[in-house]
Scaffold this motif. Structure first.
Motif, PDB file in Angstrom:
ATOM      1  N   ALA A 119       0.831  -1.198   0.000  1.00  0.00           N
ATOM      2  CA  ALA A 119       0.000   0.000   0.000  1.00  0.00           C
ATOM      3  C   ALA A 119       0.866   1.247   0.000  1.00  0.00           C
ATOM      4  O   ALA A 119       1.965   1.240   0.545  1.00  0.00           O
ATOM      5  N   PRO A 120       0.336   2.331  -0.575  1.00  0.00           N
ATOM      6  CA  PRO A 120       1.089   3.589  -0.528  1.00  0.00           C
ATOM      7  C   PRO A 120       1.379   4.041   0.906  1.00  0.00           C
ATOM      8  O   PRO A 120       2.410   4.628   1.172  1.00  0.00           O
ATOM      9  N   HIS A 138      -6.011   6.360   2.815  1.00  0.00           N
ATOM     10  CA  HIS A 138      -5.069   6.992   1.885  1.00  0.00           C
ATOM     11  C   HIS A 138      -5.442   8.431   1.537  1.00  0.00           C
ATOM     12  O   HIS A 138      -4.662   9.125   0.894  1.00  0.00           O
ATOM     13  N   LEU A 139      -6.622   8.872   1.980  1.00  0.00           N
ATOM     14  CA  LEU A 139      -6.989  10.267   1.719  1.00  0.00           C
ATOM     15  C   LEU A 139      -6.024  11.215   2.435  1.00  0.00           C
ATOM     16  O   LEU A 139      -5.787  12.323   1.980  1.00  0.00           O
ATOM     17  N   ARG A 140      -5.457  10.739   3.542  1.00  0.00           N
ATOM     18  CA  ARG A 140      -4.479  11.547   4.298  1.00  0.00           C
ATOM     19  C   ARG A 140      -3.242  11.862   3.470  1.00  0.00           C
ATOM     20  O   ARG A 140      -2.515  12.789   3.771  1.00  0.00           O
ATOM     21  N   MET A 141      -2.970  11.039   2.478  1.00  0.00           N
ATOM     22  CA  MET A 141      -1.791  11.298   1.639  1.00  0.00           C
ATOM     23  C   MET A 141      -2.198  11.503   0.171  1.00  0.00           C
ATOM     24  O   MET A 141      -1.410  11.259  -0.736  1.00  0.00           O
ATOM     25  N   LEU A 162     -10.870   7.517  -5.226  1.00  0.00           N
ATOM     26  CA  LEU A 162     -10.756   8.527  -4.177  1.00  0.00           C
ATOM     27  C   LEU A 162     -11.041   9.889  -4.799  1.00  0.00           C
ATOM     28  O   LEU A 162     -10.338  10.285  -5.751  1.00  0.00           O
ATOM     29  N   SER A 163     -12.062  10.546  -4.278  1.00  0.00           N
ATOM     30  CA  SER A 163     -12.328  11.915  -4.756  1.00  0.00           C
ATOM     31  C   SER A 163     -13.203  12.628  -3.744  1.00  0.00           C
ATOM     32  O   SER A 163     -13.948  11.974  -2.991  1.00  0.00           O
ATOM     33  N   ALA A 181      -9.845  12.878  -9.477  1.00  0.00           N
ATOM     34  CA  ALA A 181      -9.991  11.579  -8.802  1.00  0.00           C
ATOM     35  C   ALA A 181      -8.678  10.811  -8.898  1.00  0.00           C
ATOM     36  O   ALA A 181      -7.882  11.028  -9.818  1.00  0.00           O
ATOM     37  N   LYS A 182      -8.480   9.939  -7.925  1.00  0.00           N
ATOM     38  CA  LYS A 182      -7.332   9.034  -7.970  1.00  0.00           C
ATOM     39  C   LYS A 182      -7.814   7.619  -7.676  1.00  0.00           C
ATOM     40  O   LYS A 182      -8.822   7.442  -6.978  1.00  0.00           O
ATOM     41  N   PHE A 183      -7.118   6.652  -8.205  1.00  0.00           N
ATOM     42  CA  PHE A 183      -7.543   5.255  -8.051  1.00  0.00           C
ATOM     43  C   PHE A 183      -6.452   4.432  -7.376  1.00  0.00           C
ATOM     44  O   PHE A 183      -5.260   4.637  -7.636  1.00  0.00           O
ATOM     45  N   ILE A 184      -6.897   3.519  -6.524  1.00  0.00           N
ATOM     46  CA  ILE A 184      -6.011   2.518  -5.929  1.00  0.00           C
ATOM     47  C   ILE A 184      -6.608   1.163  -6.292  1.00  0.00           C
ATOM     48  O   ILE A 184      -7.790   0.914  -6.031  1.00  0.00           O
TER      49      ILE A 184
END
Ligand SMILES: [Fe+2]
Length: 245
Positions: A119-120, A138-141, A162-163, A181-184
């Motif tokens: 994980a990131p 992961h919203l924290r980063m 994530l958005s 938006a970002k995707f994991i």
């Protein structure tokens, strides 16, 4: 640019060969291996060699880390620990040395994509991203994340968008480069799937659009299971290949 991605091969040569064959037909530009090349399965050297020949980037998985002594084996249940010790004895000095220099992460900033075994958040902590809350953390980063982050480790196929300060589980087919938006996404396991689908998993990522394709393939899992038994490894490691568990 098209990336081919394999992950969690776990010394399963039959599955790795089938995944590489599919990627060959897909004409990918580069292959990335998300780690856990070894552990559980009967062909650690062969898998290291095939990955070394084919992947431009390979990450350090937790089983790889345990095999080289960079992580305590106390973390593992007995049978997995025995397999780790067995693997350590099997590996050639060259393959051990190769595992020893693998990184935890790989960022391809220009392509908007980064790769992780786990994980990131704290890549060396081998955190699982399985549930929405795991992605939410992961919203924290968020600012540090690339548009798409691809993961292994859970052996499950999962994708999260994530958005606007929220994480939402989505289908892997929804992954793309998107403004705001970002995707994991975790791509599943090539050599030891655990989502009740015994087929192996392999993926491609389009470096222009961010589109992710996860392909499931059949392979000769009976042969792998027979080799696991022959090597004297836990029979259950072979049985679980039949059910994807
Ligand atoms: Fe794994």
């Amino acid at each position: 640019m098209r990336f081919g991605i394999v992950s969690d091969v776990h010394s399963n040569m039959e599955a790795l060969e089938a995944a590489l064959k599919w990627l060959d037909n897909e004409k990918v530009d580069e292959i990335v291996c998300l780690g856990d090349v070894v552990g559980y399965g009967p062909n650690p050297n062969e898998c290291c060699e095939l990955v070394r020949e084919n992947a431009s980037v390979t990450l350090l998985g937790n089983h790889d880390a345990a095999v080289i002594g960079a992580m305590s084996t106390e973390y593992y249940y007995d049978a997995a620990r025995v397999a780790i010790q067995w693997t350590r004895r099997q590996l050639s000095p060259e393959n051990l040395e190769w595992l020893f220099q693998l990184p935890y992460t790989h960022r391809r900033e220009s392509a908007g994509v980064s790769f992780f075994h786990s994980a990131p958040i704290c890549p060396s902590g081998y955190f699982y991203v399985v549930f929405k809350d795991d992605a939410q953390a992961h919203l924290r980063m968020y600012e540090k994340l690339t548009k798409v982050s691809l993961l292994g480790h859970s052996h499950l196929v999962r994708a999260f968008r994530l958005s606007d300060g929220k994480a939402k589980e989505v289908q892997p087919t929804a992954v793309q480069f998107e403004e705001g938006a970002k995707f994991i996404a975790s791509i599943g396991s090539t050599g030891q799937p655990r989502d009740r689908d015994p087929r192996g998993a392999v993926a491609t990522l389009d470096g222009d659009t961010g589109e992710l394709v996860i392909h499931r393939f059949d392979y000769d899992r009976q042969k792998t299971a027979a080799k696991i038994a022959e090597a004297g490894l836990e029979a259950r490691f072979g049985e679980r290949l039949m059910t994807g568990s």
